[in-house]
Design a protein around this motif. Structure first.
Motif, short mmCIF file in Angstrom:
data_model
loop_
_atom_site.label_atom_id
_atom_site.label_comp_id
_atom_site.label_asym_id
_atom_site.label_seq_id
_atom_site.Cartn_x
_atom_site.Cartn_y
_atom_site.Cartn_z
N ALA A 63 148.74 52.73 74.60
CA ALA A 63 148.11 52.05 75.73
C ALA A 63 148.37 50.55 75.67
O ALA A 63 148.60 49.91 76.71
CB ALA A 63 146.60 52.33 75.74
N LYS A 64 148.37 49.99 74.47
CA LYS A 64 148.65 48.55 74.32
C LYS A 64 150.09 48.23 74.72
O LYS A 64 150.35 47.23 75.40
CB LYS A 64 148.40 48.10 72.90
N LEU A 66 151.89 49.83 76.84
CA LEU A 66 151.91 49.91 78.30
C LEU A 66 151.30 48.65 78.91
O LEU A 66 151.84 48.09 79.87
CB LEU A 66 151.15 51.15 78.76
N ALA A 67 150.19 48.18 78.34
CA ALA A 67 149.55 46.96 78.83
C ALA A 67 150.47 45.76 78.69
O ALA A 67 150.57 44.93 79.61
CB ALA A 67 148.24 46.72 78.08
N TYR A 93 144.58 54.14 78.64
CA TYR A 93 144.76 52.83 79.27
C TYR A 93 143.62 52.55 80.25
O TYR A 93 143.04 51.45 80.26
CB TYR A 93 146.10 52.79 80.00
N ARG A 96 140.44 51.56 78.59
CA ARG A 96 140.49 50.27 77.92
C ARG A 96 140.68 49.11 78.89
O ARG A 96 140.22 48.00 78.63
CB ARG A 96 141.62 50.26 76.88
N TYR A 97 141.38 49.35 79.98
CA TYR A 97 141.69 48.30 80.94
C TYR A 97 141.35 48.77 82.36
O TYR A 97 142.21 48.81 83.25
CB TYR A 97 143.18 47.93 80.87
#
Length: 243
Positions: A63-64, A66-67, A93, A96-97
């Motif tokens: 996910a990070k 991707l961010a 993701y 988290r975002y």
């Protein structure tokens, strides 16, 4: 870390995330179908496709990455479409975002842990002796000793690259095998996504919508659930979730 990606089309942004052993090309037909009306960001997940390899692999890290990539592209907000493992990355993701995600489309996956079911694929891949390959015919025969479905073998062989130094898998087989238990686990984030989420499944999917599934989706409110053998539910998604 910036992932490999392909951009196409124009309009509201839609991010596509492929599944285990795949690459961005697997969702190419969806990208082409949507690119007349949307800007498509088609992602190669870490340890897959043309994205870099790493010994570490878990959903918070994926996910990070991707961010990092979407921040690099300065794209926000966007719809997030994930298939199988890509759906779990999308869920992680979004939890988290949540402020950057307009809506979620999750294909053939639920926010739950699954039993191991890729043992024959790992066995087939490890049965291919890359160091002594001279063509793509022989690896298909080696895969067939463990993987009986021709379509699955063809899917895997799309990730077999011929380089100046011989053949290689685009995916990081060692990392996928080492972290497989984490990849079939549930998303780990403890947040909540309050936007619309559409869960869809193919006609032959192993995914079943059950009471347990509904309870596990509490942090990902479902606006609709559709079943279609050819993923025409994406058309439903565009109407239901206003993708």
């Amino acid at each position: 870390m910036i992932l490999h990606y392909q951009l196409s089309g124009s309009g509201p942004a839609v991010v596509l995330i492929h599944g285990l052993f795949g690459s961005f090309e697997n969702l190419g037909s969806i990208a082409r179908a949507l690119s007349d009306d949307f800007q498509i960001i088609n992602i190669d997940v870490r340890n897959h496709g043309r994205s870099a390899h790493s010994d570490e692999m878990n959903y918070p890290l994926l996910a990070k990455y991707l961010a990092d990539t979407l921040a690099h592209l300065q794209i926000k907000p966007f719809a997030l479409v994930g298939h199988s493992m890509g759906g779990k990355i999308a869920m992680e993701y979004a939890l988290r975002y949540p402020d950057s995600v307009a809506r979620l489309v999750l294909a053939d996956i639920a926010p739950v842990s699954y039993h191991a079911r890729h043992q024959s694929i790992f066995a087939g891949l490890n049965n291919v002796d890359l160091a002594h390959l001279s063509s793509r015919v022989r690896p298909d025969k080696r895969l067939a000793q463990h993987i009986h479905e021709p379509g699955v073998r063809q899917f895997l062989l799309k990730s077999l690259d011929k380089t100046d130094n011989g053949f290689r898998w685009r995916f990081n087989l060692a990392a996928l095998y080492t972290h497989y238990a984490e990849l079939i686990g549930a998303p780990q984030a403890s947040g909540q996504f309050n936007g619309p989420a559409l869960f869809i499944k193919g006609g032959d999917s192993y995914l079943h919508f059950t009471k347990t599934f509904t309870a596990d989706c509490a942090t990902l409110p479902t606006c609709a659930s559709e079943s279609d053998p050819r993923y025409r539910a994406l058309a439903t998604c565009r109407k239901t979730c206003r993708l």
